[in-house]
Design an enzyme around this catalytic site. Structure first.
Site, PDB file in Angstrom:
ATOM      1  N   LYS A  23      -3.301  51.846  24.941  1.00 10.09           N
ATOM      2  CA  LYS A  23      -2.449  51.022  25.813  1.00 10.09           C
ATOM      3  C   LYS A  23      -1.319  50.402  25.002  1.00 10.09           C
ATOM      4  CE  LYS A  23      -6.200  50.326  28.954  1.00 10.09           C
ATOM      5  NZ  LYS A  23      -7.570  49.912  28.923  1.00 10.09           N
ATOM      6  N   GLN A  53     -10.070  44.225  29.900  1.00  8.90           N
ATOM      7  CA  GLN A  53     -10.739  45.439  29.440  1.00  8.90           C
ATOM      8  C   GLN A  53     -12.234  45.380  29.776  1.00  8.90           C
ATOM      9  OE1 GLN A  53      -9.090  48.116  27.833  1.00  8.90           O
ATOM     10  NE2 GLN A  53     -11.042  49.116  28.221  1.00  8.90           N
ATOM     11  N   ASP A  88      -4.429  46.846  36.791  1.00  7.44           N
ATOM     12  CA  ASP A  88      -5.595  47.711  36.914  1.00  7.44           C
ATOM     13  C   ASP A  88      -5.852  48.071  38.386  1.00  7.44           C
ATOM     14  OD1 ASP A  88      -7.249  48.935  35.170  1.00  7.44           O
ATOM     15  OD2 ASP A  88      -8.602  47.244  34.852  1.00  7.44           O
TER      16      ASP A  88
END
Ligand code: NAP
Length: 282
Positions: free
Chosen positions: A48, A92, A115
């Protein structure tokens, strides 16, 4: 048989996205919140960060101790929600077991939820309203569109029903007018369904799970699985055996994985656009 090359498509689309990003008057900020030091998470976070670097985003890696309290984590997220330099926030996964992952995901401002997993964005997907979409399912749709694979009226079989991949992907395929079947661990006679698929997507997480005798000749096969065995990455599909029967297939690595990272980069840009629009609408 043609390979659906996610790696190449990501390269091309990142360049196009960068052109858009360069036109902006301020750098975009992307924050990843990590709890603990899970090795696999470290690898995903590095990917990322690399994507953020390529796009010229400011990357904020907020690394928190494994024993952080849920309230403290939510407080950190609220500070990021308020921070005008941060346009996209991703927590995460996995989180330690003492933390309620859903509660944490829902604490992210829906307009910064890159997300696409909080309740508001999930609801928008269900209602076909514009929101931020989860990256792996939307990356798969982008890949299918790029190769001009028709979806309308075709039978898509999704194996796996997770909130991260299977369920949102099934909805996206339905929104594309595919006829969708969802299979899971309690499905009986799985191969009867997979063999009917024009488009077969496996999101199970088991190496060699999809074998040639489960696939219809000429099917499009999308392998979402990422299974690490002895340090090597495998998909769910027994590739050498299945590939000769397919019209298209994604490799692992180089198929769905890069598309997920691309969509995340796109989501940071989309999130910023939404925040801008809201400022103008005020
Ligand atoms: P998950 O939450 O563990 O879900 C796995 C799904 O597979 C569940 O719905 C489960 O059914 C189903 N399943 C398990 N055994 C089965 C069987 N024997 N027959 C039929 N269905 C079965 O996993 P996930 O988060 O969706 O991820 C799936 C895989 O994709 C993993 O390998 C993950 O690493 C990978 N992944 C890759 C990317 C990428 O960017 N390439 C992104 C996300 C995930 P039940 O619901 O009944 O338990």
């Amino acid at each position: 048989m043609e390979i659906l090359n996610g790696k190449e498509l990501k390269k091309k689309k990142l360049l196009e996205l960068k052109e858009q990003v360069l036109k902006l008057s301020q750098p975009l900020g992307f924050a990843v919140v990590q709890v603990g030091h899970n090795e696999a998470s470290n690898v995903y976070i590095r990917q990322k960060e690399k994507m953020a670097e390529q796009l010229g985003y400011e990357f904020y890696h907020i690394s928190l101790e494994e024993d952080i309290l849920e309230d403290e984590l939510i407080q950190t997220i609220q500070e990021l929600n308020e921070d005008e330099k941060v346009h996209g926030i991703l927590v995460q996964m996995p989180l330690p077991s003492h933390i309620d992952a859903k509660k944490v995901q829902d604490a992210v401002n829906p307009e910064k939820d890159v997300d696409g997993l909080n309740a508001l964005n999930s609801g928008k997907l269900l209602k076909q309203e514009e929101g931020l979409l989860p990256c792996t399912p939307s990356g798969i749709i982008t890949l299918l569109h790029a190769y001009q694979i028709p979806l309308c009226g075709r039978h898509a079989v999704v194996v796996g029903r997770s909130e991260l991949v299977g369920k949102p992907l099934a909805l996206l395929l339905l929104n594309e007018d595919a006829t969708v079947t969802i299979c899971h661990s309690k499905t009986e006679h799985l191969e009867q369904y997979t063999k009917m698929a024009d488009i077969l997507i496996s999101a199970v997480g088991k190496k060699d799970f999809i074998r040639a005798d489960m696939v219809k000749e000429g099917a499009v096969v999308i392998d979402v699985g990422m299974n690490r065995v002895d340090g090597k990455l495998y998909g769910d599909v027994k590739y050498d055996e299945v590939a000769p029967y397919c019209s298209y297939i994604t490799p692992v690595p180089g198929g769905v994985g890069p598309m997920t990272v691309l969509e995340l980069g796109e989501n940071v840009y989309r999130a910023h656009q939404k925040q801008l629009k809201k400022t103008f609408d005020r």
